[in-house]
Design a protein around this motif. Structure first.
Motif, mmCIF file in Angstrom:
data_model
loop_
_atom_site.group_PDB
_atom_site.id
_atom_site.type_symbol
_atom_site.label_atom_id
_atom_site.label_comp_id
_atom_site.label_asym_id
_atom_site.label_seq_id
_atom_site.Cartn_x
_atom_site.Cartn_y
_atom_site.Cartn_z
ATOM 1 N N UNK A 175 0.792 -1.221 0.000
ATOM 2 C CA UNK A 175 0.000 0.000 0.000
ATOM 3 C C UNK A 175 0.826 1.273 0.000
ATOM 4 N N UNK A 176 2.014 1.180 0.586
ATOM 5 C CA UNK A 176 2.808 2.403 0.715
ATOM 6 C C UNK A 176 3.518 2.747 -0.589
ATOM 7 N N UNK A 177 3.540 1.792 -1.534
ATOM 8 C CA UNK A 177 4.224 2.079 -2.799
ATOM 9 C C UNK A 177 3.309 2.888 -3.722
ATOM 10 N N UNK A 178 3.936 3.619 -4.646
ATOM 11 C CA UNK A 178 3.129 4.297 -5.657
ATOM 12 C C UNK A 178 2.633 3.245 -6.640
ATOM 13 N N UNK A 179 1.668 3.608 -7.480
ATOM 14 C CA UNK A 179 1.045 2.609 -8.343
ATOM 15 C C UNK A 179 2.051 1.997 -9.326
ATOM 16 N N UNK A 180 2.910 2.856 -9.934
ATOM 17 C CA UNK A 180 3.871 2.325 -10.894
ATOM 18 C C UNK A 180 4.864 1.397 -10.192
ATOM 19 N N UNK A 181 5.307 1.830 -9.018
ATOM 20 C CA UNK A 181 6.251 1.003 -8.264
ATOM 21 C C UNK A 181 5.626 -0.342 -7.940
#
Lengths: 800, 561
Positions: free
Chosen positions: A356-362
């Motif tokens: 959840x803490x990652x950005x969508x692309x990551x």
């Protein structure tokens, strides 16, 4: 858990009950004929059909028929277990206030009026709506949310004249959470004075106001109404003006009440309760009850936040450890895992929550890599890797796939890493073959780490060389906290070095004349008693007039260089507890009385004046929050009120005006606040710092409106101005933190490793903190934290 | 771990405080029992979303602790359980823990099939009732232990009822039109259904879950309905009394007082085969039911049929036969009774303690007044009547006075309506009938001339702070005194048992409120003598007296066999 909450979706709801026929008033005159006439058969059947049967298991047997392992026993009987015990801890927690007791709020009638804990469930990922913020009425996303504070707290009429302490922080936290998830949703908090309790919560308040533009409305909520679309109209009184506003969702910040079984427990164990049914403890012995061997801990002792609960647990454990010192047993060690050779069978486990803490692309990139890997390695994904359901599956997978190494990608913390190592041991896997990678560290970090790990052919052995720990502890600071910790550690059997920079022990207690707890105990007598206990204890070595200069060695075997009277001394110690307290802010930095120096004093000087019978002023103005910056100094409001009440005792006709930025008294201190109002102490809000002017012998205090133009609201004449100054971080904090190699927080207090779950440990192993050095605290809280720190230090020093 | 020398600690409460204490104690080498009421540990903390904005979910933060507690060899977790008794002292407590059944055992593989078929959908308590779950269910999907359980608890009405009538069952039977079966269910626990159906204060209805949505089910009125229904059939010759039990035990038992407690004891013991005799001082049976409760609430023929039912079971009721200094309790034993139950009620009115009390004609206690009326004297007490008090007997006195033809009837109560102990529906009816109630007022002095009451000096009251009992204390408002005219004043403040009947050297332990002191089984300090009802508790309800009767009858049976 509220079992009595019960809303149903039966289609005959609501229908009122059948009214029994009865004699008319006329027919009742001058005779004794029966008034009520009973039901007819039809009425009786119709009325009986209104019963909801309360929806519990009816024993239909459908589940039993489905259950292959035949695990269901309908007529399972209660089982009685007899246990012999040396001590009992009562930690039954608290009961949420039932808002149905205030009918105007419409709780349980209006779907979109919910309690604080219900909103917690809505915000939870494992909650009723999967973590989406929706209204219970129609599942719409709310665009306007209101919080109503003090529901069932600070209400004499509801037998709850105390502050529940935690609801303001909760409302702040949840409203920020709303703003983060729903940017366009408006949030309004109706309050009677926001009181953020505990370390760091003032920053939350400032953040909520400034960064998240949450609206704070000081008002009295009168009534709630629901319209057809489920919206709630709040009628409230603000500055004596009646107002109305519509909201999509209303959250009631329900207060804390004593646990439901408080009375039963207290009767059974013969412990005392206060008038609100919270537990009463012995003074200076928090968590002790009247009954020997029975302790109370947590919210049963009064409203408190989670770190306080953890400290209470530590406090109780410290008492029991010394009580049962001679009855210690061994801890059974489970079977040591043997599998210690790597043959290339690695399993990868992924916690989806951590993503959840990652950005969508990551996230997409990361999942892509994992998908690729899944062709070569067994890969499993869980919603939450740390819950039992998942850990059981991890154990099974290791066994079934015969894995000899696992990599877990989740959010990382020391304790979580321990958890996964522990469970892998069950599958016969040594800890060095368990790696926990932190997803939160970002893609670059985790992907390269994952790659190096997979390329590596061998697990890294845990490089923990065992060192012999020195069986002693050093305590820095000889105030109440330091003394309490020393006595406890000595009681537990360690040698203690108590280092104090002044020429005598006692800290703030030396300059106290009475206690704000309302106890009859005199500070000087208590101080004498404590001094005597310390001096008569062979295990405690008191080192006065001394500083620590340098710390060498490693956790468990520190070597501390101490400077006393210009001489240096080396002391070996296993652990160190920091208890250096705070300093007191000097009001002269903000206010200067040049001509009438004796007419401007701080609260402690006032205390002395009253105690020595030298108080004679007729017009007293108290100024709060002098020197308090980005944190609330916790004690000054209560101190001001206690002093005001003392003044009213010795000189009832003295006028007292308290200029404040929001009165913050917590838990049962609220009673003192209402008593002060009743006795005629005047509380005036003054958000902008007031100004003190001198004209010859006269002093005038100017109070401003809370606006940018600084309009004058009132001017008060005074013959005594009391500056209620803040407790500020000691100027020694920086130096001591450097010497110990531990961190300070933004406000320069000592920074615990986890403000939530580890409030007494500092970020270097073997070093602990307690008392005001951590954050301003009441005497009771200092004692609790000191014992908790002592217990933690003891465990660290004595465990190999 | 089984070493008896190892220190053992019991922790009640599996929330964060309990879990932390358990872990640290266990790590210090002690044995710990962690007792939690819910099916899973975690407490309120496990319900929170997070502790700070941006923080991990609470259960995630908590997972290492919970995991460690479960795996620790020194910690034993007992969920769904409560401490029920503690004996002994520090270092040697003997603790009884009752573990409620989960109804699913360790064979469960958590496959979840049961949840899919379960037709009962109660509210999900872990999610605070925001959604439904199934009756068989996991408490909390992130919890340890991850196990299923069936919630099959006693319905709240049955739990609240002092005699635990299976209310849900009989209401269900009524809904199906099975009225006689329903009455049978009631009679299992309540020997006086027609009486209770009229005068019970029905705490079950206050607890009823339906009441939280609209209005509670009219449980009491339904009880009355089935009782009346059977009576009607009996009168029409379509229903018959059951065959009386045989006095197979051949043991004589005496009951003193034919009130609800005494009648229950006699009823229960007669069914068990004892030979029971009730000694009643008054000329009528029923105790306060007859002497205290007015006819318009409880017609006398109803009392008669219910008493007849008990007589039919073989109980002998001797009216006008007081136990006193000439015919003592000890004489009962001499006459061959093996056990005695004292159910004499509380028939002595308390004094007001104001000047002028007892000095004038027209001043009479509510017990005396109601007794007089209920025994047939229907004379008017006065033109203008003031009743002092806020309980049910105050309301009864006022409504009775109205029916006797008094022109004006007032009630004076020192607290406010909210604090009034009388049943709210009775208060409402009284007001509708024309009784005027003055709240926040108390008597100061009774006024009179020529030996007759002429009025009363009163003071206004205000409610002050909560006292230690949690109720707001009434305080006289200074200088607010006022006079009211009246020719009859009826104090109805409270009653006590009248123990003047006891002979010297009776040897019974008496409390400072003149009540009998009993243990939890209803036994007094003298072997063979039991007590219960108002003479133990002070003035209370019919249903509580019946409950006390059941308890005493059970322990008398144990004592005698």
């Amino acid at each position: 858990m509220k079992k009595d909450k019960f809303i149903t979706e039966f289609d005959d709801i609501p229908t009122p009950r059948h009214k029994m026929r009865e004699l008319s008033l006329e027919e009742r005159k001058l005779n004794f004929k029966e008034v009520e006439l009973g039901f007819t058969e039809e009425e009786a059947i119709a009325e009986a059909k209104r019963c909801l049967s309360c929806r519990r298991c009816i024993g239909c047997g459908l589940c039993l028929a489905e259950c292959d392992p035949k695990a269901i026993i309908y007529d399972d009987k209660p089982e009685t277990i007899d246990i012999k015990a040396d001590a009992i801890i009562l930690a039954p927690g608290f009961e949420e206030f039932n808002p149905r007791r205030i009918p105007e709020l419409g709780y349980s009638k209006f779907y979109n009026v919910i309690t604080g804990i219900e909103f917690e469930r809505i915000l939870s990922d494992n909650g009723p709506y999967g973590g989406l913020i929706l209204r219970p009425f129609d599942g719409e996303i709310p665009e306007k949310i209101a919080f109503i504070q003090c529901v069932g707290s600070r209400e004499e009429m509801l037998a709850a004249n105390y502050c529940s302490s935690i609801c303001c922080v909760n409302a702040l936290k949840n409203s920020i959470e709303i703003k983060k998830r729903l940017k366009n949703t408006e949030v309004k908090i109706f309050h009677r004075g926001i009181r953020p309790f505990g370390k760091g919560s003032e920053l939350l308040f400032i953040e909520a106001k400034e960064k998240y533009t949450i609206d704070f409305v000081e008002a009295e909520v009168k009534n709630l109404q629901q319209d057809d679309s489920g919206n709630i109209k709040i009628e409230y009184l603000q500055n004596n003006e009646e107002k109305k506003e519509k909201f999509d969702l209303v959250v009631l910040s329900t207060g804390i009440q004593a646990p439901r079984d408080a009375k039963k427990l207290s009767r059974m164990l013969k412990t005392g309760l206060n008038k609100y049914n919270f537990s009463i403890n012995k003074s200076f012995l928090p968590c002790y009850t009247e009954k020997e061997g029975v302790f109370t801990a947590g919210a049963f002792n009064g409203p408190m936040d989670i770190p306080s609960c953890i400290a209470e647990a530590g406090n109780v454990v410290s008492h029991i450890c010394s009580m049962l010192k001679n009855k210690k047993g061994k801890i059974e060690v489970s079977v040591k895992p043997e599998k210690g050779k790597y043959d290339g069978r690695t399993g990868i486990f992924l916690c989806k929550y951590g993503l959840k803490t990652l950005s969508k692309t990551e996230m997409m990139e990361f999942l892509g890599v994992i998908d690729e890997l899944s062709e070569a390695y067994p890969v499993k994904k869980y919603d939450y890797a740390c819950v039992k359901k998942s850990t059981d599956d991890i154990i099974n997978t290791i066994r079934e796939e015969n894995l000899d190494r696992i990599i877990i990608c989740s959010c990382y913390s020391e304790s979580h890493s321990g958890l996964f190592k522990d469970i892998s041991a069950d599958a016969n896997l040594k800890p060095e073959f368990v790696d926990v990678l932190d997803i939160n560290s970002g893609n670059g970090g985790i992907l390269s780490k994952l790659k190096t790990l997979l390329d590596k052919k061998n697990g890294k052995p845990e490089s923990k060389t065992r060192i012999e720990k020195v069986k002693s502890c050093m305590i820095i600071g000889g105030g109440v906290s330091g003394i309490t910790a020393s006595l406890k550690l000595a009681e537990l059997g360690l040698d203690v070095f108590l280092v104090e920079k002044k020429e005598k022990l006692g800290g703030r207690l030396i300059d106290s004349y009475y206690l704000i707890t309302g106890d009859e105990i005199k500070p000087e007598e208590k101080l004498e008693e404590l001094n005597e206990k310390v001096n008569n204890n062979e295990k405690i070595k008191v080192i006065l007039n001394s500083y620590i200069e340098e710390v060498k060695g490693e956790p468990g075997n520190f070597s501390v260089k101490i400077k006393s009277d210009g001489k240096f001394n080396e002391i070996k110690t296993g652990g160190i507890i920091v208890a250096i307290g705070t300093s007191i802010y000097r009001y002269s930095e903000d206010y200067a009385l040049s001509k009438n120096k004796n007419k401007g004093i701080n609260q402690y000087e006032l205390e002395k004046l009253i105690a020595e019978n030298k108080f004679s002023a007729k017009k007293v103005v108290m100024i709060q929050c002098v020197g308090a910056r980005n944190y609330c100094s916790r004690l000054c409001c209560t101190e001001a009120i206690v002093n005001a009440l003392k003044i009213k005792q010795v000189s009832p006709d003295t006028d007292i005006i308290v200029l404040h930025k929001g009165i913050r008294v917590f838990d049962f201190d609220e009673e003192l606040y209402s008593e002060a109002i009743e006795k005629g102490v005047k509380f005036v809000e003054s958000v902008i710092d007031p100004e003190v002017e001198e004209e010859g012998e006269n002093i005038r205090v100017k109070v401003f409106e809370n606006d940018k133009k600084k309009n004058v609201k009132a001017i008060y004449d005074a013959d005594l101005v009391v500056f209620n100054v803040a407790s500020i971080p000691s100027e020694d904090n920086k130096k001591i933190a450097d010497v110990l190699n531990v961190s300070l927080d933004k406000e320069m207090f000592f920074k615990e490793i986890d403000p939530l779950l580890n409030p007494v440990e500092l970020d270097r192993e073997g070093i602990f903190v307690c008392g005001m050095a951590h954050y301003p605290k009441t005497l009771r809280e200092c004692i609790i934290q000191a014992n908790a720190a002592a217990e933690k230090a003891f465990l660290f020093i004595t465990n190999p | 771990m089984e070493n008896s020398n190892t220190g053992t600690v019991i922790i009640a409460g599996g929330g964060i405080t309990g879990i932390r204490s358990a872990l640290e104690l266990a790590n210090s080498g002690f044995k710990v029992y962690l007792v939690e009421k819910a099916p899973a540990i975690g407490g309120t903390f496990s319900q929170l979303s997070s502790a700070y904005p941006d923080d991990k979910p609470a259960f995630c933060r908590f997972a290492p602790d919970i995991n460690a507690v479960y795996r620790h060899p020194n910690i034993k977790i007992i969920t769904n359980a409560e401490i029920s008794r503690v004996k002994g002292e520090a270092g040697n407590f003997e603790v009884k823990v009752v573990k409620n059944p989960l109804r699913v055992n360790e064979n469960c593989t958590a496959c979840g099939d049961c949840m899919r078929v379960c037709p009962i959908k109660p509210y999900d308590t872990f999610n605070e009732g925001l959604i439904l779950r199934t009756a068989i269910d996991i408490h909390n999907s992130t919890a340890y232990p991850f196990l299923y359980n069936i919630e099959k608890e006693t319905p709240i009405c049955v739990e609240t009822c002092p005699v635990h009538i299976n209310i849900r069952k009989y209401i269900g039977l009524i809904a199906e039109g099975k009225f006689l079966e329903a009455l049978k269910v009631i009679r299992e626990r309540n020997p006086l259904p027609a009486i209770c159906g009229r005068v019970c204060n029905h705490p079950c209805e206050d607890a009823c879950n339906r009441g939280k949505i609209d209005q509670p089910v009219a449980i009491d009125a339904l009880k009355r309905f089935v009782a009346d229904y059977e009576l009607k059939l009996r009168k029409e010759g379509k229903s018959f009394l059951p065959k009386p039990p045989e006095k197979s035990k051949h043991i004589k038992v005496a009951v003193v007082g034919a009130g609800p407690a005494g009648l229950t004891v006699a009823h229960d013991l007669a069914l068990k085969g004892y030979d029971c005799t009730i000694y009643e001082a008054a000329p009528v049976p029923g105790g306060m039911l007859w002497l205290g409760i007015p006819e318009y609430r409880l017609p006398r023929d109803i009392i008669e049929v219910e008493v007849d039912y008990i007589k039919h079971l073989g109980v002998d009721i001797k009216l006008n036969t007081p136990i006193n200094k000439d015919f003592t309790i000890d004489d009962l034993f001499k006459k061959g009774y093996k056990a005695v139950f004292l159910g004499i009620g509380a028939h002595k009115g308390l004094k007001l303690r104001v000047p002028g009390e007892d000095d004038y004609e027209g001043f009479l206690d509510c017990v005396v007044f109601l007794r007089r009326v209920n025994l047939g004297d229907k004379s008017k007490p006065g033109k203008k009547v003031i009743v002092i008090g806020g309980g049910n007997s105050a309301i009864d006195s006022a409504r009775t006075a109205l029916r006797l033809g008094s022109d004006e009837v007032y009630i004076l109560y020192r607290r406010s309506r909210k604090e009034m102990p009388a049943n709210p529906w009775e208060v409402e009816e009284a007001e509708r009938e024309g009784v005027k109630i003055h709240y926040l007022a108390a008597p100061v002095k009774i006024l009179g001339s020529n030996g007759k009451v002429t009025g009363m000096l009163c003071t206004k009251m205000r409610l002050g702070k909560l006292d230690a009992s949690g109720r707001r204390r009434p305080i006289p408002v200074e200088g607010s005194e006022f006079e009211v005219e009246a020719d009859c004043i009826i104090p109805a403040i409270s009653q006590r048992p009248d123990i003047s009947f006891l002979h010297e050297g009776h040897g019974l332990e008496i409390s400072r409120w003149d009540s009998f002191v009993i243990d939890k089984n209803g036994a007094t300090n003298r072997p063979g003598i039991f007590a219960g009802g108002d003479d133990v508790t002070g003035p209370a309800t019919v249903i509580e007296a019946i409950a006390a009767g059941h308890t005493a009858a059970d322990s008398m049976d144990r004592y005698l066999s």
